[in-house]
Enzyme design. Structure first.
Site, PDB file in Angstrom:
ATOM      1  N   LYS A   1      76.643 -63.523-128.982  1.00 34.48           N
ATOM      2  CA  LYS A   1      77.793 -64.392-128.733  1.00 34.48           C
ATOM      3  C   LYS A   1      77.982 -65.338-129.921  1.00 34.48           C
ATOM      4  O   LYS A   1      77.052 -66.042-130.300  1.00 34.48           O
ATOM      5  CB  LYS A   1      77.568 -65.195-127.456  1.00 34.48           C
ATOM      6  CG  LYS A   1      77.475 -64.337-126.198  1.00 34.48           C
ATOM      7  CD  LYS A   1      76.900 -65.100-125.023  1.00 34.48           C
ATOM      8  CE  LYS A   1      75.401 -65.274-125.141  1.00 34.48           C
ATOM      9  NZ  LYS A   1      74.789 -65.898-123.950  1.00 34.48           N
TER      10      LYS A   1
ATOM     11  N   GLY B   1      78.787 -72.987-119.142  1.00 34.97           N
ATOM     12  CA  GLY B   1      79.021 -71.839-118.271  1.00 34.97           C
ATOM     13  C   GLY B   1      79.697 -70.672-118.961  1.00 34.97           C
ATOM     14  O   GLY B   1      79.795 -69.580-118.386  1.00 34.97           O
TER      15      GLY B   1
ATOM     16  N   ASP C   1      77.383 -67.637-119.323  1.00 33.89           N
ATOM     17  CA  ASP C   1      77.141 -66.963-118.037  1.00 33.89           C
ATOM     18  C   ASP C   1      78.335 -66.086-117.668  1.00 33.89           C
ATOM     19  O   ASP C   1      78.175 -64.967-117.170  1.00 33.89           O
ATOM     20  CB  ASP C   1      76.910 -68.007-116.938  1.00 33.89           C
ATOM     21  CG  ASP C   1      75.878 -69.049-117.324  1.00 33.89           C
ATOM     22  OD1 ASP C   1      74.933 -68.702-118.048  1.00 33.89           O
ATOM     23  OD2 ASP C   1      76.030 -70.210-116.909  1.00 33.89           O
TER      24      ASP C   1
END
Length: 317
Positions: A224, A254, A257
């Site tokens: 990422k 978040g 996730d």
């Protein structure tokens, strides 16, 4: 069961105003946990998910259980502990893009998770076991439970998906590095961020860190790179998927996730690797536009609209 995850979910308190928390006089309570964020994301996209954890037998624990169950996640493996409390933390949003977290999770119910709480019969029903580097940092027994779950997954052909999700406040760096690398060495899919790759391998080059993870035996690595997107490789095919521009970032917590939820749902829907990574980027982008760790997670219809439209109306009539 499509995805099973193990980990702690807590009550999060956030000031209703931006700035230093010392000046706040009112707070909003929400639920937050890396593993349940991902499970809720996968569930909203139409897949079967299950959560293994412990909560305090208190009002905070009941709120978490009610919320997660209400999102369609199976909670049959969640225990309510009368002796230990539910963990809490405060999220201080000082300004756009600057967030500080203060944990109050010592001696929480979830920190007492042990190997006896991991049922082989539950793990083997899943297609994917999703774990993060947060749970083994909670306690020695929690770390043992993670390795036990990996053992069960390997014995039954369940693919292990690992997000290192480094939390330096939870353990010393030497132990963290050793444990995260050990888990990575037993994982099939690894989802690091640039900072985690730099912590583990001393480089913030996405391609180099991905190669390092592949050498540990992973079959797929997706790095990422924040709003820029993500780099992926399975050792044969590799590429970079550009991120989605959403303008103002409201709350960055978040996003990783949600990214994991998007990738897993893409793989479960038999999308190509590139398509799955693109979906992951879209999920992460949508999450940062809304306050809260999981509240911005879309269903399939909204995700499709977001990924395939260039003009969005402010009001749907």
């Amino acid at each position: 069961m499509d995805v099973v995850a193990i980990g702690e979910t807590m009550i999060q308190f956030s000031p209703q105003s931006e700035g230093l928390m010392r000046h706040a006089d009112s707070f909003t309570a929400k639920i937050a946990g890396a593993e349940t964020n991902t499970l809720i994301g996968v569930s909203r996209l139409g897949h079967e998910t299950g959560w293994i954890s412990k909560l305090g037998d208190d009002e905070f624990g009941r709120r978490i259980l009610m919320t997660v169950r209400g999102e369609g996640v199976d909670t049959s493996q969640v225990q309510m502990d009368p002796e230990y409390r539910t963990g809490t933390f405060f999220k201080e949003i000082i300004r756009e893009g600057e967030v500080r977290i203060q944990y109050y999770r010592d001696y929480s119910a979830a920190s007492t998770i042990s190997t006896s709480d991991i049922q082989e019969s539950y793990i083997k029903k899943a297609k994917y076991l999703f774990i993060t580097g947060i749970t083994p940092a909670l306690s020695t027994s929690a770390k043992e439970a993670i390795f036990q779950s990996i053992k069960f997954a390997k014995e039954h052909g369940v693919r292990v998906v690992f997000d290192p999700n480094l939390r330096k406040k939870l353990w010393d760096e030497k132990t963290a590095k050793k444990t995260l690398l050990e888990i990575a060495g037993q994982s099939d899919i690894i989802l690091p961020g640039l900072s985690e790759g730099e912590f583990l391998f001393g480089t913030n080059d996405a391609e180099k860190m991905a190669e390092s993870f592949l050498q540990l035996s992973a079959s797929l690595v997706v790095v990422k790179t924040g709003k820029d997107g993500a780099y992926y490789t399975d050792g044969r095919k590799s590429g970079f998927v550009k991120g989605f521009d959403v303008g103002k970032m409201v709350d960055p917590v978040g996003a990783g996730d949600s990214f994991a939820a998007g990738l897993l749902s893409g793989l479960l829907d038999s999308k190509t690797l590139e398509e799955s990574v693109r979906r992951a980027c879209a999920m992460g982008a949508l999450t940062v536009t809304v306050k809260g760790d999981y509240e911005g997670l879309p269903d399939k219809k909204r995700l499709h609209q977001f990924m395939n439209s260039t003009i969005s109306e402010d009001i749907s009539r």
